[in-house]
Design a protein around this motif. Structure first.
Motif, PDB file in Angstrom:
ATOM      1  N   ASP A   1      -5.465  -0.614   1.284  1.00 27.21           N
ATOM      2  CA  ASP A   1      -6.568  -1.542   1.556  1.00 27.21           C
ATOM      3  C   ASP A   1      -7.770  -1.303   0.647  1.00 27.21           C
ATOM      4  OD1 ASP A   1      -7.566   0.750   2.597  1.00 27.21           O
ATOM      5  OD2 ASP A   1      -7.798   0.011   4.649  1.00 27.21           O
ATOM      6  N   ALA A   2      -7.650  -0.349  -0.261  1.00 25.71           N
ATOM      7  CA  ALA A   2      -8.720  -0.156  -1.256  1.00 25.71           C
ATOM      8  C   ALA A   2      -8.114   0.480  -2.497  1.00 25.71           C
ATOM      9  CB  ALA A   2      -9.819   0.746  -0.692  1.00 25.71           C
ATOM     10  N   ILE A   3      -8.706   0.153  -3.633  1.00 26.80           N
ATOM     11  CA  ILE A   3      -8.276   0.768  -4.903  1.00 26.80           C
ATOM     12  C   ILE A   3      -9.528   0.972  -5.744  1.00 26.80           C
ATOM     13  CG2 ILE A   3      -7.646  -1.534  -5.814  1.00 26.80           C
ATOM     14  CD1 ILE A   3      -5.464  -0.047  -7.521  1.00 26.80           C
ATOM     15  N   ILE A   4      -9.727   2.213  -6.194  1.00 27.33           N
ATOM     16  CA  ILE A   4     -10.976   2.561  -6.887  1.00 27.33           C
ATOM     17  C   ILE A   4     -10.645   3.140  -8.256  1.00 27.33           C
ATOM     18  CG2 ILE A   4     -13.091   3.953  -6.751  1.00 27.33           C
ATOM     19  CD1 ILE A   4     -12.539   4.179  -3.724  1.00 27.33           C
ATOM     20  N   GLU A   5     -11.324   2.648  -9.277  1.00 28.91           N
ATOM     21  CA  GLU A   5     -11.097   3.175 -10.628  1.00 28.91           C
ATOM     22  C   GLU A   5     -11.892   4.454 -10.833  1.00 28.91           C
ATOM     23  OE1 GLU A   5      -8.964   2.513 -12.829  1.00 28.91           O
ATOM     24  OE2 GLU A   5      -9.735   3.251 -14.718  1.00 28.91           O
ATOM     25  N   LYS A   6     -11.200   5.507 -11.219  1.00 26.70           N
ATOM     26  CA  LYS A   6     -11.793   6.801 -11.556  1.00 26.70           C
ATOM     27  C   LYS A   6     -12.845   7.259 -10.539  1.00 26.70           C
ATOM     28  CE  LYS A   6     -10.573   6.567 -16.402  1.00 26.70           C
ATOM     29  NZ  LYS A   6      -9.995   5.279 -16.609  1.00 26.70           N
ATOM     30  N   PRO A   7     -12.419   7.494  -9.285  1.00 23.94           N
ATOM     31  CA  PRO A   7     -13.385   7.960  -8.283  1.00 23.94           C
ATOM     32  C   PRO A   7     -13.816   9.399  -8.554  1.00 23.94           C
ATOM     33  CG  PRO A   7     -11.163   8.096  -7.417  1.00 23.94           C
ATOM     34  CD  PRO A   7     -11.045   7.459  -8.780  1.00 23.94           C
ATOM     35  N   LYS A   8     -14.997   9.758  -8.069  1.00 22.74           N
ATOM     36  CA  LYS A   8     -15.388  11.178  -8.117  1.00 22.74           C
ATOM     37  C   LYS A   8     -14.406  11.921  -7.200  1.00 22.74           C
ATOM     38  CE  LYS A   8     -20.301  10.524  -8.813  1.00 22.74           C
ATOM     39  NZ  LYS A   8     -21.188   9.666  -8.023  1.00 22.74           N
ATOM     40  N   PRO A   9     -14.078  13.184  -7.482  1.00 23.36           N
ATOM     41  CA  PRO A   9     -13.067  13.887  -6.662  1.00 23.36           C
ATOM     42  C   PRO A   9     -13.379  13.790  -5.168  1.00 23.36           C
ATOM     43  CG  PRO A   9     -13.760  15.270  -8.495  1.00 23.36           C
ATOM     44  CD  PRO A   9     -14.606  14.027  -8.557  1.00 23.36           C
ATOM     45  N   GLU A  10     -14.674  13.926  -4.808  1.00 25.26           N
ATOM     46  CA  GLU A  10     -15.024  13.925  -3.375  1.00 25.26           C
ATOM     47  C   GLU A  10     -14.952  12.518  -2.783  1.00 25.26           C
ATOM     48  OE1 GLU A  10     -16.934  14.803  -5.897  1.00 25.26           O
ATOM     49  OE2 GLU A  10     -18.940  13.913  -5.732  1.00 25.26           O
ATOM     50  N   GLU A  11     -14.881  11.505  -3.621  1.00 28.18           N
ATOM     51  CA  GLU A  11     -14.821  10.129  -3.100  1.00 28.18           C
ATOM     52  C   GLU A  11     -13.423   9.523  -3.188  1.00 28.18           C
ATOM     53  OE1 GLU A  11     -17.899   8.137  -5.273  1.00 28.18           O
ATOM     54  OE2 GLU A  11     -19.459   9.305  -4.270  1.00 28.18           O
ATOM     55  N   ALA A  12     -12.473  10.285  -3.724  1.00 21.62           N
ATOM     56  CA  ALA A  12     -11.110   9.752  -3.855  1.00 21.62           C
ATOM     57  C   ALA A  12     -10.509   9.524  -2.474  1.00 21.62           C
ATOM     58  CB  ALA A  12     -10.253  10.723  -4.662  1.00 21.62           C
ATOM     59  N   PRO A  13     -10.018   8.301  -2.203  1.00 21.63           N
ATOM     60  CA  PRO A  13      -9.512   8.017  -0.862  1.00 21.63           C
ATOM     61  C   PRO A  13      -8.137   8.628  -0.560  1.00 21.63           C
ATOM     62  CG  PRO A  13      -9.368   6.061  -2.275  1.00 21.63           C
ATOM     63  CD  PRO A  13     -10.065   7.124  -3.077  1.00 21.63           C
ATOM     64  N   SER A  14      -7.449   9.142  -1.571  1.00 26.04           N
ATOM     65  CA  SER A  14      -6.162   9.823  -1.356  1.00 26.04           C
ATOM     66  C   SER A  14      -5.822  10.559  -2.643  1.00 26.04           C
ATOM     67  CB  SER A  14      -5.049   8.800  -1.046  1.00 26.04           C
ATOM     68  OG  SER A  14      -4.644   8.136  -2.235  1.00 26.04           O
ATOM     69  N   ASP A  15      -4.625  11.150  -2.680  1.00 22.82           N
ATOM     70  CA  ASP A  15      -4.191  11.792  -3.925  1.00 22.82           C
ATOM     71  C   ASP A  15      -3.223  10.891  -4.698  1.00 22.82           C
ATOM     72  OD1 ASP A  15      -2.015  11.946  -2.253  1.00 22.82           O
ATOM     73  OD2 ASP A  15      -1.588  14.061  -2.661  1.00 22.82           O
ATOM     74  N   LEU A  16      -3.126   9.618  -4.270  1.00 21.37           N
ATOM     75  CA  LEU A  16      -2.203   8.689  -4.946  1.00 21.37           C
ATOM     76  C   LEU A  16      -2.917   7.957  -6.078  1.00 21.37           C
ATOM     77  CD1 LEU A  16      -0.211   7.132  -1.960  1.00 21.37           C
ATOM     78  CD2 LEU A  16       0.724   8.509  -3.848  1.00 21.37           C
ATOM     79  N   GLY A  17      -2.559   8.314  -7.296  1.00 15.46           N
ATOM     80  CA  GLY A  17      -3.172   7.700  -8.464  1.00 15.46           C
ATOM     81  C   GLY A  17      -2.272   6.621  -9.038  1.00 15.46           C
ATOM     82  N   VAL A  18      -2.904   5.687  -9.738  1.00 18.88           N
ATOM     83  CA  VAL A  18      -2.157   4.596 -10.369  1.00 18.88           C
ATOM     84  C   VAL A  18      -1.664   5.085 -11.726  1.00 18.88           C
ATOM     85  CG1 VAL A  18      -2.308   2.230 -11.241  1.00 18.88           C
ATOM     86  CG2 VAL A  18      -3.669   2.930  -9.240  1.00 18.88           C
TER      87      VAL A  18
END
Ligand code: G1P
Length: 290
Positions: free
Chosen positions: A187-204
């Motif tokens: 339900d969300a996808i973020i480009e290059k999040p800060k480590p503390e803001e990454a919503p999961s460990d699943l990267g594109v």
């Protein structure tokens, strides 16, 4: 509908490949004895895609030459009776139907993909990023195409990354326990999040199969991370309207822009070769490494 076309964005400056990429495009840096982009085109062909559009920028003409006929070289090889090399050089121009289009301004990956709209038209297509080298006989791309064909939805490749690395990627927030077919909704996808803001460990990771709806989504985004038009942001827009799916995988991916990973890919690909593999393996095993 079948996936018949692929787009390879290749307009970037390649600063991670310096100094090798100073005077040649980073896509032409060799891995064993082939330029990196040839592996990507071969992956398309192995997955049944023979129409490939490369989105280039300035100073990329070597890529066009690589997939074109080379009359002088061919007649030289012919005259010298170097038939195997001649066959190899000729087969390159016949490998796939490779087309080129220029991205005139470096406005970002999202912009590079939107430049492909006219060529792709109104059909599903794959996007392959050349920095991500896959050593898997196109298994991932084939699975993504099957998943997209079965569901009628866009499918993106997802890989788990350690916290220290996730900031280099697009990152998704998965929802629910996962689907029976192994695909992931988010339900969300973020480009290059800060480590503390990454919503999961699943990267594109750089393999995507899109419905043509991505072009409408690309038209609607504004500059995002780094001031660029980000493909990731368009995937978020597309997800809201069509529901994009993630396909997690773990094996076979090398980051050609990372020098250590580049060395690993070189060893892996050399070992997989019928001609070089056996003697190279024997040599590696005979060495005492400190
Ligand atoms: C691009 C994409 C990013 C993706 C990555 C995969 O980033 O913007 O979302 O995770 O490729 O390799 P780049 O590597 O071009 O900075």
């Amino acid at each position: 509908m079948d996936v018949r076309k692929a787009v390879i964005p290749a307009a970037g400056l390649g600063t991670r490949f310096l100094p090798a990429s100073k005077a040649i495009p980073k896509e032409m840096v060799p891995v064993v004895d082939k330029p990196a982009i040839q592996y990507v085109v071969e992956e398309c062909v192995a997955a049944g895609i023979t129409d490939v559009l490369v989105v280039t920028g300035r100073n990329k003409s070597a890529i066009e030459d690589h997939f074109d006929r080379a009359p002088e070289l061919e007649s030289n090889l012919e005259a010298k009776g170097k038939d195997d090399l001649l066959k190899e050089v000729r087969s390159l121009a016949e490998l796939a139907d490779v087309h080129f289009v220029r991205q005139r301004e470096p406005l970002g990956l999202g912009h590079a993909v939107s430049v492909a709209h006219q060529h792709v038209g109104d059909e599903p297509f794959a996007v392959l990023l050349g920095d991500d080298l896959m050593v898997d006989d196109a298994a991932l791309l084939r699975s993504m195409i099957s998943a997209s064909t079965a569901t009628g939805r866009s499918v993106i490749a997802l890989k788990r990354f350690p916290p220290a690395e996730i900031s280099a990627y697009g990152c998704v927030r998965p929802v629910g326990p996962g689907r029976d077919d192994g695909l992931v909704e988010f339900d969300a996808i973020i480009e290059k999040p800060k480590p503390e803001e990454a919503p999961s460990d699943l990267g594109v990771m750089g393999r995507y199969v899109f419905t043509p709806g991505i072009f409408d989504a690309l038209d609607r985004i504004t500059p995002g991370a780094g001031g660029e038009l980000q493909l990731t942001d368009a995937i978020g827009v597309l997800n809201d309207s069509e529901g994009v799916l993630g396909l997690p995988f773990s094996e076979g991916r090398y980051d050609a822009g990372n020098k250590l990973d580049y060395l690993r890919a070189t060893v892996e690909l050399a070992l997989a070769r019928d001609d070089l593999g056996p003697p190279f393996r024997a040599w590696l095993q005979s060495q005492t490494w400190d």
